[in-house]
Design a protein around this motif. Structure first.
Motif, short mmCIF file in Angstrom:
data_model
loop_
_atom_site.label_atom_id
_atom_site.label_comp_id
_atom_site.label_asym_id
_atom_site.label_seq_id
_atom_site.Cartn_x
_atom_site.Cartn_y
_atom_site.Cartn_z
N ALA A 1 31.07 15.12 17.68
CA ALA A 1 29.73 14.66 18.00
C ALA A 1 29.78 13.68 19.18
O ALA A 1 28.96 13.74 20.09
CB ALA A 1 29.11 13.99 16.79
N LYS A 2 30.77 12.79 19.16
CA LYS A 2 30.84 11.79 20.22
C LYS A 2 31.12 12.44 21.56
O LYS A 2 30.52 12.09 22.58
CB LYS A 2 31.93 10.76 19.91
N LEU A 3 32.01 13.41 21.55
CA LEU A 3 32.33 14.10 22.80
C LEU A 3 31.10 14.80 23.36
O LEU A 3 30.83 14.78 24.56
CB LEU A 3 33.43 15.12 22.56
N LEU A 4 30.32 15.37 22.45
CA LEU A 4 29.09 16.06 22.86
C LEU A 4 28.12 15.05 23.46
O LEU A 4 27.44 15.31 24.45
CB LEU A 4 28.48 16.71 21.63
N MET A 5 28.07 13.87 22.84
CA MET A 5 27.19 12.80 23.31
C MET A 5 27.58 12.41 24.74
O MET A 5 26.72 12.25 25.60
CB MET A 5 27.38 11.60 22.37
N VAL A 6 28.89 12.26 24.95
CA VAL A 6 29.36 11.89 26.30
C VAL A 6 28.92 12.96 27.29
O VAL A 6 28.41 12.65 28.38
CB VAL A 6 30.90 11.76 26.31
N MET A 7 29.06 14.24 26.88
CA MET A 7 28.70 15.31 27.81
C MET A 7 27.22 15.28 28.12
O MET A 7 26.82 15.49 29.27
CB MET A 7 29.10 16.66 27.22
N SER A 8 26.38 15.02 27.11
CA SER A 8 24.96 15.05 27.43
C SER A 8 24.59 13.83 28.27
O SER A 8 23.69 13.90 29.11
CB SER A 8 24.10 15.17 26.17
N GLY A 9 25.32 12.72 28.08
CA GLY A 9 25.10 11.56 28.94
C GLY A 9 25.42 11.90 30.40
O GLY A 9 24.64 11.59 31.31
N VAL A 10 26.55 12.58 30.59
CA VAL A 10 26.94 12.97 31.95
C VAL A 10 25.89 13.90 32.55
O VAL A 10 25.47 13.75 33.71
CB VAL A 10 28.32 13.65 31.94
N ALA A 11 25.43 14.85 31.72
CA ALA A 11 24.42 15.80 32.22
C ALA A 11 23.16 15.06 32.63
O ALA A 11 22.56 15.35 33.67
CB ALA A 11 24.10 16.83 31.14
N LEU B 1 33.26 15.46 37.77
CA LEU B 1 32.84 15.26 36.38
C LEU B 1 32.70 16.60 35.66
O LEU B 1 33.20 16.77 34.54
CB LEU B 1 31.49 14.55 36.35
N ALA B 2 32.02 17.52 36.31
CA ALA B 2 31.79 18.80 35.65
C ALA B 2 33.11 19.52 35.41
O ALA B 2 33.33 20.10 34.34
CB ALA B 2 30.87 19.66 36.50
N LEU B 3 34.00 19.47 36.39
CA LEU B 3 35.29 20.13 36.23
C LEU B 3 36.08 19.51 35.10
O LEU B 3 36.65 20.20 34.25
CB LEU B 3 36.11 20.01 37.52
N ALA B 4 36.12 18.18 35.08
CA ALA B 4 36.90 17.49 34.06
C ALA B 4 36.35 17.83 32.68
O ALA B 4 37.11 18.16 31.77
CB ALA B 4 36.89 15.99 34.29
N LEU C 1 26.81 24.45 29.88
CA LEU C 1 25.53 23.91 30.34
C LEU C 1 25.76 22.83 31.39
O LEU C 1 25.11 22.78 32.42
CB LEU C 1 24.75 23.31 29.17
N LEU C 2 26.72 21.98 31.09
CA LEU C 2 27.03 20.88 32.01
C LEU C 2 27.45 21.43 33.37
O LEU C 2 27.04 20.93 34.42
CB LEU C 2 28.15 20.03 31.41
N LEU C 3 28.23 22.50 33.32
CA LEU C 3 28.69 23.10 34.58
C LEU C 3 27.50 23.65 35.35
O LEU C 3 27.40 23.51 36.57
CB LEU C 3 29.70 24.20 34.29
#
Lengths: 898, 112
Positions: A773-783, A122-125, A374-376
């Protein structure tokens, strides 16, 4: 004596000899095969026997190598001794065996291994997707030869506004520069054109540009067929020549190879096609057709208005900075020579890539990139934690193996291979995810904004990015997997480390590291959550917040009249009036109006504003200029604050009048009555009288809603671009057909640029930001998901290690609540530390975002506290569940767990 | 006295085959495999045979000696096998248990 038999295939035999370790077996087995080979050769011939020999040896070799036949290098009674195996040289035993061992060891904890692999993938992708997007859209959106030597010259101060005004140079200034500039050579001008194509089945407005001869050579572009513009195409009246973009040529002319020399109609005039560009060349801004700039002397002398984009190449040895200095000096000289027009006009030089990219994209991409980083970090912390936990858990195993004689190198090698296996799986899955996500990201970009997405054609998976990510993954995983091995092998004696490993939860130092990592995950996740919530909030506010107009129930139709047939203002007025008359007659239409450019349409006009009575040398600031029909404000439900609305009496032959926005009135006449005051929009322009004041409207989300604006009656200043608006009490889509018919009835050659509801205009304008914004939302969900996994697995692990201690406590009379509290206290400390740090980070970040995103994002204490509360609740739950489980178990079971 | 080792089904067949050859010049892998295939009617994997021989030797049911190198084998020696007394006891035990188990089933087992 039998004649010497033919020999079996030499390589097969060598392979066989290598794979059997015991010399007696080796001899007898190869002998057996030789004997049978001789018999086979006598019966079937040497070739067939050779094939047979291979068929016999390969399964044997596999069997011996796989160790299913114990090689019997040692007497049978020693064969099962682990010590023996441990003492064998690790490398000598073969990588294959190590990999098999690692695989088995990973399979023993499938959930843990899957979590690590999933986290990594996930982090890599996420990072690969962001980097690929950033690379295509912002870092390298233009991939010409020597693009880093190309520059843009603008009559603007870079950094003064959210965007660079790259279409700002007056023709006369450009001509001065071409004569005197030495730091930049090959200066070329580009003018926005967008002609209407007619004489084809479906007339359309084509994104197009007029360019100086030499434009294509500057960018290093060669035509696919035909030629580009030569110097003689820049002579006045020689302008009716066109170069087509590849996509346009395919779409409208079926990729006709004989197109060169043919005539097409643009803006009602015949243009000779002289060339077609290769695929993917659409510079600037998705250009589909180019014609030469062939101004007459009068146009070249224009110094008042700047409407050219100017590009050039840095002279050898020059940099953007030296070029900038020269053009600043040139602008100062021009300001002295032509004070009337140039006094306030700056000049700046920026790199080509920066000048043609949307500054806002840069800000968003930076935020994306930070978020992905941050996600990484969160992912790395997670992986480190899981690996450390796993390492601690295996310490007894390592201790036993060390005691049995395994070398330190052997253990490290094994963990190294385990880390490698995990990283390989993570990278494989991550690459797959990246490919899917890139495809989705590309198709999710709304069609309306693709033209403005520089580098759209380059969006894709870049092998180098994937390779870099893979390297990162391998290094990170391997480092974290080696730490426990190095630690355990350093432990002085096997027995002591065995005892220590069994005791409780491992050395205190490492516990601290794990808690720190978990806390860091909470902090970073909180930061991400706050950032994405703020951006989503900003998009929501810009879409559905206070816009100053009522976007519901309005249908819009945008078009641009061709210049030549509509050169006279009278013709433009007649066209607009005739269309409005027909629109008013449409069934269902309650109000109709027209405006030069719709709010949120992305284009706008601005003019320097000078109120009457201001000193002649006072600096003039730009204000928005709009041309509207008399009923525009009632159609859009924009309230009139003072004075009178525009009406049919505002005729072209009467003194010019205007409405001004409240923000403009407050800026120039604070506390005074603006009605009846006069102003000018150019130095030699007529004085315009203010007859009314309207409420503020949000014309552009980027600049906010209080942009000072002048509204001139369209009858007094008719424009070529017109947007008709019609309000209905029913569904706005029902008006579409009628609006198209109304335009066609007045001018059958006139293509409509767009027919959409006002709702869609707003949504489409924000589609790009919304996408961000949506992409950022997805990333914070993953985090968040990663952080929860991290805390849960850490707590579950810690409590599992303390099972015996808990059992003792319960046996001695501790209540379930006490035990839960004890077990959860650590989770509480982690979450508290993480939330405090994260809260501070988030507060700082939102201030940075406010600056970077031009005030669009407003730091919101409610949002920050809500994120804190939610995150605290879920992370505490993740920490509490394992604690409760531990408290509920039977003390005897707990005590027996050793 | 060592306890009688247990032998599996395939090992039992291999022991029987070696016993057939006992002491003779044919008591090495190639003829043993040929005999097994001929009598059981099933193909015998070379690797499986070596594994079984090696394991039986490990259990003490077989003993082996290296013969003289011969030219037809490219100068390689044969490994001759013979059944040890322990092997014979294992065979007898297996045979007895099988006979015990099948007693009373002659009607089913021996009808053609």
């Amino acid at each position: 004596m039998t004649p010497p038999a033919a020999n079996p295939p030499i390589w097969a035999e060598r392979l066989l000899r290598r794979s059997v370790r015991d010399p007696e077996w080796r001899e007898s087995i190869t002998g057996d095969l030789r004997e049978e080979f001789a018999a086979m050769a006598a019966r079937l011939g040497v070739a067939a026997a050779g094939r047979w020999y291979w068929q016999q040896t390969l399964p044997l070799v596999v069997r011996f190598l796989a160790g299913r036949i114990v090689p019997a290098a040692t007497p049978a009674r020693h064969r099962l001794s682990i010590a023996e195996v441990e003492q064998q040289s690790a490398l000598g035993a073969g990588w294959l065996r190590e990999v098999r061992h690692a695989w088995r060891s990973l399979w023993q904890r499938p959930a843990l291994s899957a979590t690590i692999v999933g986290t990594l993938a996930l982090a890599l992708a996420a990072n690969a997707v962001i980097y690929n997007l950033a690379d295509a859209m912002y870092l390298r959106p233009f991939r010409f030869k020597d693009v880093d030597r190309l520059v843009l010259v603008v009559a603007d101060i870079v950094g003064s506004k959210p965007y660079i005004d790259n279409v700002s140079v007056a023709p006369a200034d450009f001509r001065d520069w071409t004569r005197s500039a030495t730091t930049v050579t090959d200066l070329r001008a580009v003018e926005w054109w967008d002609p209407n194509l007619s004489g084809v089945d479906i007339p359309e407005q084509v994104p197009g540009f007029k360019v100086s001869p030499g434009f294509f050579e500057l960018l290093g572009a060669q035509p696919l067929i035909g030629r580009t513009f030569a110097a003689e195409d820049g002579q006045p009246e020689a302008h009716r020549r066109a170069v087509l973009a590849h996509a346009f040529w395919e779409r409208q002319f079926a990729a006709d190879p004989g197109i060169v020399g043919r005539t097409i109609r643009l803006d009602g005039e015949p243009f000779e096609v002289i060339g077609v560009m290769p695929p993917r060349f659409a510079v600037p801004f998705g250009a589909q057709v180019w014609s030469p700039i062939a101004y007459d002397e009068k146009t070249w002398a224009e110094r008042e208005r700047g409407y050219l984009m100017v590009m050039g190449r840095l002279a050898p040895g020059q940099t953007v900075a030296t070029a900038h200095d020269e053009f600043t000096a040139l602008a100062k000289r021009q300001a002295r020579e032509f004070p009337v027009t140039n006094r306030e006009r700056p000049a700046s030089v920026v790199s080509f890539t920066r000048g043609l990219s949307d500054e806002a994209v840069g800000a968003f991409v930076a935020i994306w990139q930070a978020a992905a980083g941050l996600l990484l970090f969160v992912a790395c912390a997670n992986i480190a934690n899981l690996m450390l936990a796993r390492g601690t858990e295996r310490e007894p195993e390592f201790a036993v193996r060390l005691a049995l004689g395994a070398s330190r190198g052997r253990l490290i090698l094994q963990l190294f291979i385990e880390g490698l296996c995990l990283a390989t799986m993570g990278v494989t899955i991550g690459t797959g995810l990246t490919a899917v996500a890139m495809q989705y990201s590309k198709s999710a970009l709304p069609a309306g904004v693709i033209r403005y997405v520089t580098g759209y054609e380059f969006i894709g998976v870049d092998a180098r990015v994937v390779a870099a990510m893979a390297l990162l993954a391998v290094v990170a995983t391997v480092i974290f997997s080696l730490l426990p091995a190095i630690h355990s092998s350093r432990a002085a004696t096997a027995t002591s480390s065995l005892a220590a490993a069994r005791a409780t939860t491992g050395p205190a130092r490492r516990q601290w590291v794990r808690s720190f990592l978990a806390g860091a995950q909470v902090a970073l996740t909180l930061t991400l959550a706050v950032a994405s919530t703020l951006i989503v909030g900003a998009v929501e506010r810009a879409t559905n917040g206070v816009l100053g107009f009522d976007k519901r129930g309005v249908m819009t139709a945008e078009l641009t009249l061709p210049e030549r047939p509509y050169e006279s203002h009278e013709r433009r007025r007649q066209f607009t009036a005739a269309v409005l008359e027909r629109l008013q007659a449409l069934p269902g239409a309650t109000d109709v109006g027209a405006i030069h450019t719709l709010p949120y349409s992305g284009s706008s006009t601005s003019r320097p504003f000078s109120p009457e009575g201001a000193p002649a040398d006072a600096p003039r600031r730009d204000v928005g200029l709009q041309r509207v029909s008399e009923h525009y404000f009632t159609t859009m439900r924009i309230p009139l604050v003072a004075g009178r609305p525009l009406n049919a009496g505002d005729r072209p032959d009467l003194p010019p009048v205007a409405l001004v926005s409240q923000a403009l009135a407050e800026r120039y006449w604070p506390g005074l009555d603006p009605l009846g005051r006069r102003f000018r929009l150019s130095n030699d322009g007529a004085w315009i009288t203010v007859v009314g004041v309207t409420a503020d409207v949000m014309h552009d989300w980027l600049t906010g809603r209080r942009e000072p604006t002048v509204y001139r009656p369209m009858a007094q200043d008719p424009t070529l671009s017109i947007a008709f608006v019609a309000r209905t009490s029913g569904s706005p889509e029902a008006l579409a057909r009628g609006m198209r018919a109304a335009v066609t009835a007045v001018d059958p050659d006139q293509p409509l640029l767009a027919l959409r509801t006002m709702d869609d205009v707003v949504v489409e304008k924000l589609a790009g930001v919304d996408y961000f914004a949506k992409l950022l939302m997805v990333m914070s969900g993953v985090a968040l998901l990663l952080a929860l996994t991290g805390i849960y697995s850490l707590m579950a692990y810690v409590t599992a290690r303390r099972t015996r201690e808990i059992g003792v406590r319960v046996a001695l009379g501790a209540t379930s609540a006490q035990v839960t509290r004890l077990a959860a206290s650590r989770a509480t400390r982690i979450v508290a530390g993480g939330v405090l740090t994260g809260g501070a980070l988030a507060a700082g970040l939102s201030t940075v975002m406010q600056t970077a995103l031009f005030g669009m994002v407003v730091p919101n204490p409610v949002v920050i506290s809500a994120s804190v509360v939610v995150l605290t609740a879920v992370t505490m739950a993740a920490g509490y569940l394992p604690a409760r489980k531990a408290a509920r178990q039977d003390p005897w079971v707990a005590l027996r767990s050793e | 006295m060592k306890p009688t080792p247990y032998v599996g089904e395939f090992e039992y067949s291999v022991l029987l085959a070696v016993l057939h050859m006992d002491g003779g010049d044919d008591a090495y892998a190639v003829p043993i495999r040929a005999l097994l295939e001929e009598r059981t009617g099933r193909p015998v994997a070379r690797g499986a045979l070596y594994t079984a021989l090696e394991r039986l030797e490990g259990k003490g049911c077989l003993r082996s000696r290296m013969g003289d190198p011969t030219a037809e084998r490219g100068g390689k020696a044969r490994r001759y096998f013979s059944v040890t007394p322990l092997g014979v006891r294992a065979l007898k035990a297996m045979h007895a248990s099988l006979s015990n188990l099948s007693r009373g089933l002659e009607a089913v087992l021996e009808e053609s």
